[in-house]
Design a protein around this motif. Sequence first.
Motif, PDB file in Angstrom:
ATOM      1  N   ASN A   9       0.675  -1.193  -0.005  1.00  0.00           N
ATOM      2  CA  ASN A   9       0.133  -0.047  -0.095  1.00  0.00           C
ATOM      3  C   ASN A   9       0.832   1.262  -0.081  1.00  0.00           C
ATOM      4  OD1 ASN A   9      -1.606   2.253   1.525  1.00  0.00           O
ATOM      5  ND2 ASN A   9      -3.179   0.758   0.925  1.00  0.00           N
ATOM      6  N   ALA A  10       0.550   2.384  -0.686  1.00  0.00           N
ATOM      7  CA  ALA A  10       1.179   3.640  -0.881  1.00  0.00           C
ATOM      8  C   ALA A  10       1.640   4.394   0.577  1.00  0.00           C
ATOM      9  CB  ALA A  10       0.359   4.552  -1.664  1.00  0.00           C
ATOM     10  N   ARG A  11       0.508   3.930   1.444  1.00  0.00           N
ATOM     11  CA  ARG A  11       0.808   4.565   2.986  1.00  0.00           C
ATOM     12  C   ARG A  11       1.573   3.853   3.587  1.00  0.00           C
ATOM     13  NH1 ARG A  11      -4.501   5.091   6.106  1.00  0.00           N
ATOM     14  NH2 ARG A  11      -3.112   6.286   7.602  1.00  0.00           N
ATOM     15  N   VAL A  12       1.812   2.675   3.485  1.00  0.00           N
ATOM     16  CA  VAL A  12       2.882   1.830   4.093  1.00  0.00           C
ATOM     17  C   VAL A  12       4.289   2.172   3.627  1.00  0.00           C
ATOM     18  CG1 VAL A  12       3.714  -0.446   4.118  1.00  0.00           C
ATOM     19  CG2 VAL A  12       1.348  -0.168   4.413  1.00  0.00           C
ATOM     20  N   LYS A  13       4.429   2.549   2.114  1.00  0.00           N
ATOM     21  CA  LYS A  13       5.692   2.917   1.537  1.00  0.00           C
ATOM     22  C   LYS A  13       6.140   4.226   2.379  1.00  0.00           C
ATOM     23  CE  LYS A  13       5.054   0.617  -2.780  1.00  0.00           C
ATOM     24  NZ  LYS A  13       4.607   0.698  -4.146  1.00  0.00           N
ATOM     25  N   GLU A  14       5.082   5.198   2.541  1.00  0.00           N
ATOM     26  CA  GLU A  14       5.353   6.404   3.279  1.00  0.00           C
ATOM     27  C   GLU A  14       5.976   6.277   4.735  1.00  0.00           C
ATOM     28  OE1 GLU A  14       5.497   9.526   1.822  1.00  0.00           O
ATOM     29  OE2 GLU A  14       5.182   8.286   0.017  1.00  0.00           O
ATOM     30  N   TRP A  15       5.046   5.280   5.466  1.00  0.00           N
ATOM     31  CA  TRP A  15       5.731   5.030   6.842  1.00  0.00           C
ATOM     32  C   TRP A  15       7.117   4.611   6.771  1.00  0.00           C
ATOM     33  CZ3 TRP A  15       0.663   1.932   7.545  1.00  0.00           C
ATOM     34  CH2 TRP A  15      -0.529   3.091   7.974  1.00  0.00           C
ATOM     35  N   LYS A  16       7.330   3.661   5.696  1.00  0.00           N
ATOM     36  CA  LYS A  16       8.756   3.257   5.710  1.00  0.00           C
ATOM     37  C   LYS A  16       9.858   4.165   5.590  1.00  0.00           C
ATOM     38  CE  LYS A  16       9.503  -0.890   3.442  1.00  0.00           C
ATOM     39  NZ  LYS A  16       9.476  -1.651   2.414  1.00  0.00           N
ATOM     40  N   LYS A  17       9.555   5.209   4.836  1.00  0.00           N
ATOM     41  CA  LYS A  17      10.317   6.377   4.546  1.00  0.00           C
ATOM     42  C   LYS A  17      11.082   6.926   5.864  1.00  0.00           C
ATOM     43  CE  LYS A  17       8.808   7.538  -0.152  1.00  0.00           C
ATOM     44  NZ  LYS A  17       8.293   8.664  -0.880  1.00  0.00           N
ATOM     45  N   LEU A  18       9.968   6.891   6.835  1.00  0.00           N
ATOM     46  CA  LEU A  18      10.324   7.334   8.012  1.00  0.00           C
ATOM     47  C   LEU A  18      11.433   6.625   8.905  1.00  0.00           C
ATOM     48  CD1 LEU A  18       6.907   8.470   9.405  1.00  0.00           C
ATOM     49  CD2 LEU A  18       8.667   9.849   8.110  1.00  0.00           C
ATOM     50  N   LEU A  19      11.843   5.447   8.250  1.00  0.00           N
ATOM     51  CA  LEU A  19      13.182   4.607   9.005  1.00  0.00           C
ATOM     52  C   LEU A  19      14.314   5.251   8.286  1.00  0.00           C
ATOM     53  CD1 LEU A  19      11.583   1.048   8.672  1.00  0.00           C
ATOM     54  CD2 LEU A  19      11.321   2.594  10.539  1.00  0.00           C
ATOM     55  N   THR A  20      14.333   6.314   7.522  1.00  0.00           N
ATOM     56  CA  THR A  20      15.483   6.738   6.959  1.00  0.00           C
ATOM     57  C   THR A  20      15.642   8.175   7.231  1.00  0.00           C
ATOM     58  OG1 THR A  20      14.684   7.505   4.889  1.00  0.00           O
ATOM     59  CG2 THR A  20      15.497   5.078   5.023  1.00  0.00           C
ATOM     60  N   LYS A  21      16.977   8.774   7.539  1.00  0.00           N
ATOM     61  CA  LYS A  21      17.000   9.963   7.830  1.00  0.00           C
ATOM     62  C   LYS A  21      16.388  10.971   6.654  1.00  0.00           C
ATOM     63  CE  LYS A  21      20.438  13.427   9.381  1.00  0.00           C
ATOM     64  NZ  LYS A  21      19.713  14.756   8.818  1.00  0.00           N
ATOM     65  N   LYS A  22      16.923  10.537   5.348  1.00  0.00           N
ATOM     66  CA  LYS A  22      16.267  11.408   4.137  1.00  0.00           C
ATOM     67  C   LYS A  22      14.591  11.511   4.318  1.00  0.00           C
ATOM     68  CE  LYS A  22      16.093  11.501  -0.884  1.00  0.00           C
ATOM     69  NZ  LYS A  22      16.581  11.044  -1.945  1.00  0.00           N
ATOM     70  N   GLY A  23      13.951  10.541   4.478  1.00  0.00           N
ATOM     71  CA  GLY A  23      12.551  10.522   4.861  1.00  0.00           C
ATOM     72  C   GLY A  23      11.954  11.364   5.884  1.00  0.00           C
ATOM     73  N   ARG A  24      12.803  11.292   6.972  1.00  0.00           N
ATOM     74  CA  ARG A  24      12.423  11.851   8.066  1.00  0.00           C
ATOM     75  C   ARG A  24      12.660  13.447   7.912  1.00  0.00           C
ATOM     76  NH1 ARG A  24      14.917   7.452  10.597  1.00  0.00           N
ATOM     77  NH2 ARG A  24      17.080   8.714  10.951  1.00  0.00           N
ATOM     78  N   ASP A  25      13.757  13.838   7.212  1.00  0.00           N
ATOM     79  CA  ASP A  25      14.008  15.148   6.976  1.00  0.00           C
ATOM     80  C   ASP A  25      12.974  15.910   5.961  1.00  0.00           C
ATOM     81  OD1 ASP A  25      16.121  15.169   8.533  1.00  0.00           O
ATOM     82  OD2 ASP A  25      17.702  14.991   7.071  1.00  0.00           O
ATOM     83  N   GLN A  26      12.727  14.991   5.136  1.00  0.00           N
ATOM     84  CA  GLN A  26      11.830  15.661   4.053  1.00  0.00           C
ATOM     85  C   GLN A  26      10.340  15.831   4.394  1.00  0.00           C
ATOM     86  OE1 GLN A  26      12.145  12.873   0.867  1.00  0.00           O
ATOM     87  NE2 GLN A  26      13.652  13.865  -0.244  1.00  0.00           N
ATOM     88  N   SER A  27       9.942  14.904   5.338  1.00  0.00           N
ATOM     89  CA  SER A  27       8.614  15.194   5.785  1.00  0.00           C
ATOM     90  C   SER A  27       8.302  15.789   7.018  1.00  0.00           C
ATOM     91  CB  SER A  27       8.151  13.806   6.055  1.00  0.00           C
ATOM     92  OG  SER A  27       8.587  13.014   7.389  1.00  0.00           O
ATOM     93  N   GLY A  28       9.513  15.854   7.955  1.00  0.00           N
ATOM     94  CA  GLY A  28       9.385  16.569   9.331  1.00  0.00           C
ATOM     95  C   GLY A  28       8.649  15.894  10.308  1.00  0.00           C
ATOM     96  N   ASN A  29       8.755  14.308   9.856  1.00  0.00           N
ATOM     97  CA  ASN A  29       7.853  13.538  10.882  1.00  0.00           C
ATOM     98  C   ASN A  29       8.852  12.446  11.151  1.00  0.00           C
ATOM     99  OD1 ASN A  29       5.639  14.970  10.736  1.00  0.00           O
ATOM    100  ND2 ASN A  29       5.029  13.674   8.768  1.00  0.00           N
ATOM    101  N   TYR A  30       8.555  11.601  12.344  1.00  0.00           N
ATOM    102  CA  TYR A  30       9.348  10.341  12.754  1.00  0.00           C
ATOM    103  C   TYR A  30       8.491   9.304  13.032  1.00  0.00           C
ATOM    104  CZ  TYR A  30       9.240  11.909  17.644  1.00  0.00           C
ATOM    105  OH  TYR A  30       8.632  12.001  18.622  1.00  0.00           O
ATOM    106  N   MET A  31       9.158   8.204  13.071  1.00  0.00           N
ATOM    107  CA  MET A  31       8.355   6.889  13.553  1.00  0.00           C
ATOM    108  C   MET A  31       8.614   6.515  15.055  1.00  0.00           C
ATOM    109  SD  MET A  31       6.245   4.692  12.416  1.00  0.00           S
ATOM    110  CE  MET A  31       6.495   4.100  10.480  1.00  0.00           C
ATOM    111  N   LEU A  32       7.484   6.253  15.821  1.00  0.00           N
ATOM    112  CA  LEU A  32       7.772   5.555  16.989  1.00  0.00           C
ATOM    113  C   LEU A  32       7.393   4.198  16.984  1.00  0.00           C
ATOM    114  CD1 LEU A  32       6.625   8.156  19.913  1.00  0.00           C
ATOM    115  CD2 LEU A  32       8.737   7.653  19.492  1.00  0.00           C
ATOM    116  N   GLU A  33       7.775   3.368  17.690  1.00  0.00           N
ATOM    117  CA  GLU A  33       7.610   1.909  17.903  1.00  0.00           C
ATOM    118  C   GLU A  33       7.424   1.426  19.381  1.00  0.00           C
ATOM    119  OE1 GLU A  33       8.883  -2.165  15.909  1.00  0.00           O
ATOM    120  OE2 GLU A  33       9.728  -0.302  15.385  1.00  0.00           O
ATOM    121  N   GLY A  34       6.569   0.622  19.660  1.00  0.00           N
ATOM    122  CA  GLY A  34       6.301   0.237  20.932  1.00  0.00           C
ATOM    123  C   GLY A  34       5.406   0.743  21.872  1.00  0.00           C
ATOM    124  N   ALA A  35       4.643   0.113  22.920  1.00  0.00           N
ATOM    125  CA  ALA A  35       3.908   0.463  23.691  1.00  0.00           C
ATOM    126  C   ALA A  35       4.485   1.550  24.984  1.00  0.00           C
ATOM    127  CB  ALA A  35       3.600  -0.593  24.600  1.00  0.00           C
TER     128      ALA A  35
END
Length: 252
Positions: A9-35
């Motif tokens: 899915n396209a949204r999953v691809k966008e989420w995966k980009k947040l695992l890279t610095k380039k993706g985080r810098d471009q979006s201004g967002n990052y991923m959290l994982e875990g309770a």
Amino acid sequence: MEELKSAKNARVKEWKKLLTKKGRDQSGNYMLEGAHLIEEALKSDDIIEIMVQNNFTAIEIEQLRKFPVTLISPEISQAISATETPQGIFAVCKKRSAGVNPAVHRKLLLLDGVQDPGNIGTMIRTADAAGIDAVIFGEGTGDLYNPKVIRSAQGSHFHLQTETGSLTEWIQKLKSADIPVYGTALENASPFTEVTPTDSFALIVGNEGAGVDPANLRQTDQNLYIPLYGKSESLNVAVAAGILLYHLRKPI
């Protein structure tokens, strides 16, 4: 509540980009994982959306309903995880705005070229525990939002201010605000026990191999070292930072 099953899915691809610095810098967002991390994030205004597996029960789903929540399959969970065994809950968060003000934030840790994510995260967590106000990421230092840094910090990046910038400029800014700046070095330095704890200070710690940039050491008010009583040649930078931060701050 939306449900996604395919990792293509396209949204999953966008989420995966947040695992890279380039993706985080471009979006201004990052991923959290875990309770645990997401429970900390729920106390802030940083969450944009949450993704959770159907079988996840560690956090009541009702707590999450004020955010957009997407149910995801185990396949997607594996695709967007930075770990081998995903917990099954994730959040997209916005990066925090820079807001370190020496008039308010008077106890600081400055990182000069520190690269190991585990060390960076441990120092953020230790700085939080020691009541430090802010952590400055200098040149060559790893990314605050690297998944390994976030995991090692255990949510402490929500509790103090962080900012990226030139340490040369920050040292001058701090000295102008009457905040003493201490470097860490093995030569031309004083035992840390000679320094009297205070309410205001900044500590610079350096790269795991090269230490603090000599140009920055020349600007400090005083450079410190931790005596070694055994046969080890050096201390881990995160351990050294912990010893010094707890010594330099005045007990409450």
